[in-house]
Design an enzyme around this catalytic site. Structure first.
Site, PDB file in Angstrom:
ATOM      1  N   ASN A 161      40.284  40.720  48.113  1.00 27.40           N
ATOM      2  CA  ASN A 161      40.404  39.877  49.033  1.00 27.40           C
ATOM      3  C   ASN A 161      41.214  39.426  49.763  1.00 27.40           C
ATOM      4  OD1 ASN A 161      41.608  39.015  46.581  1.00 27.40           O
ATOM      5  ND2 ASN A 161      41.483  36.713  47.212  1.00 27.40           N
ATOM      6  N   GLU A 260      45.827  36.166  37.139  1.00 24.39           N
ATOM      7  CA  GLU A 260      46.178  35.230  38.498  1.00 24.39           C
ATOM      8  C   GLU A 260      44.255  35.317  38.877  1.00 24.39           C
ATOM      9  OE1 GLU A 260      47.953  33.889  40.994  1.00 24.39           O
ATOM     10  OE2 GLU A 260      49.930  34.396  39.516  1.00 24.39           O
ATOM     11  N   CYS A 294      41.072  32.993  46.682  1.00 23.69           N
ATOM     12  CA  CYS A 294      41.279  32.046  45.639  1.00 23.69           C
ATOM     13  C   CYS A 294      41.341  30.708  46.247  1.00 23.69           C
ATOM     14  CB  CYS A 294      42.287  32.823  44.305  1.00 23.69           C
ATOM     15  SG  CYS A 294      44.247  33.261  45.228  1.00 23.69           S
ATOM     16  N   GLU A 468      53.517  34.204  39.578  1.00 20.05           N
ATOM     17  CA  GLU A 468      53.979  35.972  40.768  1.00 20.05           C
ATOM     18  C   GLU A 468      54.526  35.307  42.136  1.00 20.05           C
ATOM     19  OE1 GLU A 468      50.350  38.149  42.003  1.00 20.05           O
ATOM     20  OE2 GLU A 468      50.959  39.433  39.730  1.00 20.05           O
TER      21      GLU A 468
HETATM   22  P1  NAD Z   1      37.055  40.666  40.060  1.00 23.38           P
HETATM   23  O1  NAD Z   1      37.188  40.408  38.667  1.00 23.38           O
HETATM   24  O2  NAD Z   1      34.914  40.527  40.162  1.00 23.38           O
HETATM   25  O3  NAD Z   1      37.809  41.937  40.312  1.00 23.38           O
HETATM   26  C1  NAD Z   1      38.851  41.880  40.440  1.00 23.38           C
HETATM   27  C2  NAD Z   1      39.312  43.639  40.043  1.00 23.38           C
HETATM   28  O4  NAD Z   1      38.523  44.119  38.298  1.00 23.38           O
HETATM   29  C3  NAD Z   1      38.291  44.755  40.228  1.00 23.38           C
HETATM   30  O5  NAD Z   1      39.541  45.877  40.895  1.00 23.38           O
HETATM   31  C4  NAD Z   1      37.546  45.470  39.690  1.00 23.38           C
HETATM   32  O6  NAD Z   1      37.213  46.308  40.114  1.00 23.38           O
HETATM   33  C5  NAD Z   1      37.928  45.252  38.080  1.00 23.38           C
HETATM   34  N1  NAD Z   1      37.254  45.030  36.962  1.00 23.38           N
HETATM   35  C6  NAD Z   1      35.935  44.706  37.163  1.00 23.38           C
HETATM   36  N2  NAD Z   1      35.482  44.273  35.808  1.00 23.38           N
HETATM   37  C7  NAD Z   1      36.454  44.789  34.697  1.00 23.38           C
HETATM   38  C8  NAD Z   1      36.751  45.108  34.106  1.00 23.38           C
HETATM   39  N3  NAD Z   1      35.316  45.201  33.161  1.00 23.38           N
HETATM   40  N4  NAD Z   1      37.794  45.699  33.455  1.00 23.38           N
HETATM   41  C9  NAD Z   1      38.661  46.211  34.350  1.00 23.38           C
HETATM   42  N5  NAD Z   1      39.008  45.624  35.259  1.00 23.38           N
HETATM   43  C10 NAD Z   1      37.525  45.350  36.114  1.00 23.38           C
HETATM   44  O7  NAD Z   1      37.183  40.030  41.293  1.00 23.38           O
HETATM   45  P2  NAD Z   1      36.945  40.392  42.909  1.00 23.38           P
HETATM   46  O8  NAD Z   1      35.111  39.732  43.336  1.00 23.38           O
HETATM   47  O9  NAD Z   1      37.570  41.403  43.112  1.00 23.38           O
HETATM   48  O10 NAD Z   1      37.523  39.192  43.501  1.00 23.38           O
HETATM   49  C11 NAD Z   1      37.263  37.848  43.480  1.00 23.38           C
HETATM   50  C12 NAD Z   1      38.533  37.008  42.794  1.00 23.38           C
HETATM   51  O11 NAD Z   1      39.692  37.170  42.451  1.00 23.38           O
HETATM   52  C13 NAD Z   1      37.551  35.277  42.694  1.00 23.38           C
HETATM   53  O12 NAD Z   1      37.561  34.936  41.465  1.00 23.38           O
HETATM   54  C14 NAD Z   1      39.168  34.833  43.130  1.00 23.38           C
HETATM   55  O13 NAD Z   1      39.542  33.832  42.813  1.00 23.38           O
HETATM   56  C15 NAD Z   1      40.357  35.873  42.676  1.00 23.38           C
HETATM   57  N6  NAD Z   1      41.196  36.308  43.166  1.00 23.38           N
HETATM   58  C16 NAD Z   1      42.587  35.337  42.511  1.00 23.38           C
HETATM   59  C17 NAD Z   1      44.429  35.654  43.114  1.00 23.38           C
HETATM   60  C18 NAD Z   1      45.079  34.583  41.933  1.00 23.38           C
HETATM   61  O14 NAD Z   1      45.998  34.457  43.180  1.00 23.38           O
HETATM   62  N7  NAD Z   1      44.697  33.919  41.376  1.00 23.38           N
HETATM   63  C19 NAD Z   1      44.118  36.148  44.234  1.00 23.38           C
HETATM   64  C20 NAD Z   1      42.848  36.747  44.475  1.00 23.38           C
HETATM   65  C21 NAD Z   1      41.755  36.835  43.967  1.00 23.38           C
END
Ligand code: NAD
Length: 487
Positions: A161, A260, A294, A468
């Site tokens: 995102n 995060e 997020c 962060e």
């Molecule tokens: P996601 O958890 O599906 O994926 C995040 C990353 O993890 C990607 O690079 C993905 O390829 C990787 N991943 C997925 N499964 C994995 C595994 N089993 N082992 C290792 N890596 C793995 O999240 P998304 O759909 O890419 O992003 C959206 C989410 O991120 C939302 O929940 C959002 O709230 C959160 N987010 C949080 C913040 C924050 O700062 N708190 C910022 C941005 C997004």
């Protein structure tokens, strides 16, 4: 790596990276298609790294580690500063690339590039200010000296995102601290990560200090890296569900984790709020990145006295937004990232409507190519539907009515998440009281945007561990070392 002409047609060739980036070398490959969410067309194909590639990246990070941690902070700082300058010079191409692969509106993408670059500038400054501590023991007989050392090789995993900002928010402090890193960007948006690595190379980042790999098998690849004793840090941004899996994986080798994770931000508006300011804030908090943030306001709690007028005016603002292809300069709300994302929003909205919620604008996905869901306002939403408890991650404003301050706090806290919250009131004492009562890591008081490289970003409860940005962000990549010194 292959690109279609949409990508090659616009950008400086220096942003067309050549494949996996390991030990300062580009390794060609294909295997993961990158789609344009605005059309559903394939934009590019990037390499699909396996466990062997990941272990080679760890080798490269290890080979560069000793020299990088000894590189004077001033030099590390200057490299980061050059990287900031290059990102700024290439801001327009980077924004277009982000918009192409992520779908967000160009204005949002430009905002992201500026925000992302600032992490390099901020940590260029912080690199030269890493502090220690000296104190006497209470007995007065001994001395306590605390140093901060780079924690070691860091694996950085980022979501789609904010493909630029989530990477710089980790790479900046890691490099400033003296760590070498392996970045695994989301498969949906790898082009931005590779383009930034290209700029890092130009900025003078030595080979092996930053490695980048894309994989369709993140679970196995990450597990392999975390089980290598040379890897000492995992910094993850993504969903709470994947965060839980990674915490369990990291526990096997007791790898230090920063997490995060997801959010479910309440946006509380009291009767005495400046309504125009609250609506401005609501639009930013809800619609930045089309709601795919997020920190996005997920639940609007509006006090009875202004509830109806708030819904009416929010509806006209949301209905007026221009939905369209992300990289069309007129667009204010682009597509969602994938067709699955649209289906999830549709499920949440349909369920809420079947329980009595009423759409005052939007309320159903749009047909055709591309992954579009229109800006939507829902009123009369019951508080016990999934919409109130799951991240919507889309342009849907769910509005709930409340009567008292206590009720607002109770509703705001009725979630496993604790990332961000927003409170609008002209009574600053009340706003602060409510802000203190809400269990989140961040609270916007009469503000709809809180992200700032100089501020500690992060969540309470199941929204994460660690912070962060800010002056503490660099400590996530450092190990304190206590010397008991006699002198
Ligand atoms: P996601 O958890 O599906 O994926 C995040 C990353 O993890 C990607 O690079 C993905 O390829 C990787 N991943 C997925 N499964 C994995 C595994 N089993 N082992 C290792 N890596 C793995 O999240 P998304 O759909 O890419 O992003 C959206 C989410 O991120 C939302 O929940 C959002 O709230 C959160 N987010 C949080 C913040 C924050 O700062 N708190 C910022 C941005 C997004």
């Amino acid at each position: 790596m292959t690109f279609n002409t949409l990508v090659t047609g616009y950008a400086d060739p220096c942003l067309h990276a050549g494949g996996l980036y390991i030990g300062g070398k580009w390794e060609a490959g294909i295997g993961i298609p990158v789609l344009d969410p605005s059309t559903g067309n394939t934009l590019a194909e990037v390499p699909d790294a396996g466990i062997d590639d990941a272990m080679r990246a760890v080798d490269a990070a290890e080979a560069a580690a000793a020299k990088w941690r000894r590189t004077p902070p001033r030099q590390r700082s200057e490299i980061l500063r050059r990287w900031f300058t290059l990102m700024t010079e290439h801001a327009e191409e980077l924004a277009l690339l982000i918009s192409l692969e992520n779908g967000k509106a160009l204005t949002d993408a430009r905002g992201e590039v500026a925000y992302a670059a600032e992490f390099f500038r901020w940590y260029a400054e912080e690199a030269t200010r890493i502090g220690g501590e000296f104190r006497h023991t209470p007995s007065g007989a001994h001395n306590i000296l605390v140093d901060h050392e780079p924690i070691g090789i860091a694996v950085l995993i980022t979501p789609w995102n904010f493909p630029a900002a989530m990477a710089t928010r980790k790479i900046g402090p890691a490099l400033a601290a003296g760590c070498t890193v392996i970045l695994k960007p989301a498969s949906e948006t790898p082009l931005t990560a590779y383009a930034m690595a290209r700029l890092g190379e130009e900025a003078g980042v030595p080979p092996g200090v930053v490695n980048v790999l894309t994989t369709s098998n993140p679970g196995a690849v990450t597990a392999a890296m975390l089980s290598d004793p040379r890897v000492r840090k995992l910094s993850f941004t993504g969903s709470t569900g994947v965060g839980r899996i990674l915490l369990a994986e990291a526990a096997k080798s007791v790898v230090n984790c920063s997490m995060e994770l997801g959010g479910n931000a309440p946006f509380v508006v009291f009767d005495d709020a400046d309504l125009d300011a609250a609506l401005d804030g609501a639009m930013v908090a809800k619609m930045r990145n089309g709601g795919e943030a997020c920190t996005a306001a997920n639940r609007f709690y509006v006090q009875s006295g202004i509830h109806d007028v708030f819904v009416e005016r929010l509806t006209s603002r949301m209905a007026a937004l221009k939905l369209g292809v992300g990289y069309d300069p007129e667009t204010q709300c682009g597509p969602m990232i994938t067709t699955q994302a649209v289906e999830k929003i549709d499920r949440l909205v349909a369920e809420a409507m079947s329980c009595g919620a009423r759409a005052t604008t939007g309320g159903a996905p749009l047909p055709g190519s591309g992954y579009y869901y229109p800006p939507t306002v829902l009123a009369n939403v019951p508080t016990d539907t999934a919409l109130a408890h799951e991240e919507i991650f889309g342009p849907v404003a769910a509005v709930y009515r409340f009567e008292t301050e206590e009720e607002a706090i109770r509703l705001a806290n009725d979630t496993e998440y604790g990332l961000a919250a927003y409170v609008y009131s002209r009574d600053i004492m009340r706003a602060m009281r409510v802000g203190r009562g809400i269990e989140t890591g961040m609270v916007g008081i009469n503000r709809g945007l809180m992200s700032d490289p100089a501020a500690p970003f992060g969540g309470a409860k199941q929204s994460g561990l660690g912070r962060e940005g800010g002056i503490t962000g660099i400590l996530e990549f450092m190990e304190p070392k206590y010397f008991a010194v006699e002198f």
